[in-house]
Write an enzyme that holds these catalytic residues in place. Sequence first.
Site, short mmCIF file in Angstrom:
data_model
loop_
_atom_site.label_atom_id
_atom_site.label_comp_id
_atom_site.label_asym_id
_atom_site.label_seq_id
_atom_site.Cartn_x
_atom_site.Cartn_y
_atom_site.Cartn_z
N HIS A 82 -5.45 21.16 -19.85
CA HIS A 82 -5.33 19.86 -18.92
C HIS A 82 -4.94 20.50 -17.74
O HIS A 82 -3.67 21.05 -17.65
CB HIS A 82 -4.18 19.23 -19.98
CG HIS A 82 -3.96 17.75 -19.53
ND1 HIS A 82 -4.94 16.73 -19.65
CD2 HIS A 82 -2.89 17.21 -18.64
CE1 HIS A 82 -4.46 15.60 -19.16
NE2 HIS A 82 -3.33 15.95 -18.23
N LYS A 123 -7.19 7.93 -15.50
CA LYS A 123 -6.61 8.60 -14.22
C LYS A 123 -7.17 9.96 -13.97
O LYS A 123 -7.50 10.79 -15.06
CB LYS A 123 -5.02 8.57 -14.48
CG LYS A 123 -4.36 9.54 -13.48
CD LYS A 123 -3.02 9.23 -13.47
CE LYS A 123 -1.90 10.20 -13.99
NZ LYS A 123 -0.56 9.96 -13.86
N LYS A 164 -6.80 13.80 -12.38
CA LYS A 164 -6.06 14.72 -11.54
C LYS A 164 -6.64 15.37 -10.53
O LYS A 164 -7.75 16.13 -10.65
CB LYS A 164 -5.37 15.73 -12.63
CG LYS A 164 -4.51 14.91 -13.41
CD LYS A 164 -3.22 14.87 -12.88
CE LYS A 164 -2.15 14.35 -14.02
NZ LYS A 164 -0.92 14.21 -13.32
N ASP A 199 -4.35 10.91 -9.38
CA ASP A 199 -3.02 11.37 -9.20
C ASP A 199 -2.96 12.75 -8.38
O ASP A 199 -3.67 13.81 -9.16
CB ASP A 199 -2.27 11.84 -10.51
CG ASP A 199 -0.89 12.03 -10.47
OD1 ASP A 199 -0.47 12.37 -9.39
OD2 ASP A 199 -0.16 12.16 -11.55
N GLU A 225 -1.75 8.07 -6.72
CA GLU A 225 -0.15 8.44 -7.32
C GLU A 225 0.17 9.83 -6.61
O GLU A 225 -0.63 10.79 -6.48
CB GLU A 225 -0.51 8.63 -8.73
CG GLU A 225 1.07 9.06 -9.46
CD GLU A 225 0.89 9.16 -11.00
OE1 GLU A 225 -0.10 8.49 -11.53
OE2 GLU A 225 1.87 9.76 -11.39
N ASP A 279 5.89 9.13 -8.04
CA ASP A 279 6.13 9.74 -9.22
C ASP A 279 7.05 10.60 -9.09
O ASP A 279 8.15 10.55 -9.27
CB ASP A 279 4.76 10.21 -9.98
CG ASP A 279 4.92 10.79 -11.40
OD1 ASP A 279 6.42 10.64 -11.68
OD2 ASP A 279 4.16 11.11 -11.97
N LYS A 282 9.52 7.52 -16.03
CA LYS A 282 9.76 8.50 -17.13
C LYS A 282 11.20 8.51 -17.53
O LYS A 282 11.66 9.04 -16.87
CB LYS A 282 8.83 9.89 -16.52
CG LYS A 282 7.72 9.94 -16.30
CD LYS A 282 6.99 10.93 -15.51
CE LYS A 282 5.44 11.06 -15.27
NZ LYS A 282 5.13 12.32 -14.32
N GLU A 309 0.58 5.70 -19.76
CA GLU A 309 -0.14 6.92 -20.07
C GLU A 309 0.40 7.54 -21.27
O GLU A 309 0.64 8.93 -21.26
CB GLU A 309 -0.46 7.60 -18.82
CG GLU A 309 0.99 8.11 -18.10
CD GLU A 309 1.00 9.25 -17.07
OE1 GLU A 309 -0.10 9.24 -16.63
OE2 GLU A 309 1.87 9.79 -16.66
#
Length: 371
Positions: A19, A164, A166, A195, A221, A246, A270, A324
Site C-alpha cells: 500500500h 481515493k 495516493k 490524497d 487531500e 488531514d 481520525k 475510508e
Amino acid sequence: MKIRSVDIYILDIPTVRPHQLAMHTIVEQSIVVARVTEEAGLEGWAEVATIGGASYGEGTPEAIKANIDQYITPHLIGKNPKHFSKIMFEVSSAVRGNHFAKAVVEAAMIDLAAKGKEVPAYELLGGKIHDSLPLAWTLASGDTGKDIEEAKEFLQQKRHKIFKLKIGKGDPYKNVDHVLKIIAAVGDQARVTVDVNQAWDETTANYCIEALQEGGVSMVEQPLPTWNYEGMARLTERFKVPIMADESANSVHEVYQIAKHRSGNCIALKPCKHGGLLETKKVAAIAEGAGFGLYGGTMIESSLGTAVCASVYATIPAFEFGTELFGPMLFKDQITVNEVKFENYEIVIPDGPGFGMEIDIDKVKHYSRNC
Ligand SMILES: [Mg+2]
C-alpha cells in the site's frame, strides 16, 4: 468497577498487497492494542494504527507503548472506566500531546464501560445516527492498470464507489496523468478523490490541482505540508474543488485555526490524531460550525480499530465525503473472532456490547512483539 491493569501490545500484521503512500509503502502494518482489565476480570480492548514508524507522524508504536506504560497507566489504575471523560481530563492535564496514546486508552475504557452496561459503545457517545456509512477504497498499488482493474472489480462487487488515489510519490505530472486515466476508466460510475500526503509545494499544487479540477476530481487531500496553513488557504480560495486538511488537522486548536483561516474547507477525522473519541466529536463540531464537509478517515486499523472509529463516526451527523474504514480488507489476518461487515458500498456499524468485537487472544499473541 475499578481498573486493575492496563496492557499495551505492539502487533505487526502483513497486508494483502503493498500500500503505497508518499512517505512509506506498507507491506506489514503496525498496530498498538490496549487491554484494560477491571477487578472482576472484564476486559476492554481498543487499537490505534501508525504508518511507517515515524514517517507519517510523530506517534510511533514504540513511543505510544512507552508513554502509556510510564505516564498514562498510573492515572487509570483504581479508577472506574465509566468515568472515562474525567479520567481523560486528568490524563490531559498531566500528559501533553501523545494523541495516539490517549486515544487507545480512552477507547479501551469506553469498550470496558460499555461492556459493563451491556450496551454498544456508541450509546456512551450520544447514540448512533447511522446504521452504516459510505466506504471509499484507496487505489494505491502504484500501477495504473492494476488500479483500474481493482476499481472495476470493486464496483462490480458493490464494495466501493468512491476511490481515493495516493499521488504524493513520484513525478506530480505523471501522477496527474494516472488520475485522469482512472477517471476516464471508471469516472462515470464512481467518485474519484486524491490524497497528496503533503508532498507538493505550492507552485506544483497550483498546476496540478488545476488539471485535476478540470479532469473531474472531487476532492484534493492535504496537497501541502502540515506547516503551510497559508498556502492551503490560498488553494482553497483559488479552486472550486474541495481542499481537505488531514495531517494538518489534529487537535481541536489546529482545527479551529483551519476553520477560522479556511486553510482547507473539509476535514478528515481520525480518533487517533485527535486524541480520542470525545475529542473527535469536538473536532466534528468545529467543522460543522464552519460549514466544512467531513471524511471518516483511517490510519489503516485492523477490525478492532476500525470498529472503534465506526462507533464514533456513527454518532456524527454528516459525512459529505463518506469514510475510508476499509482497513480490515487490507490485512491478511485479523485479531478478532468476528468481522466488521461491509455491504452495498457501506461499512455496517458494529452492534454488540462495547465496540462489538470479540478478541482472538491467540492471534494477538501470534502477531504481538511482546504478548
Ligand atoms: Mg490523508
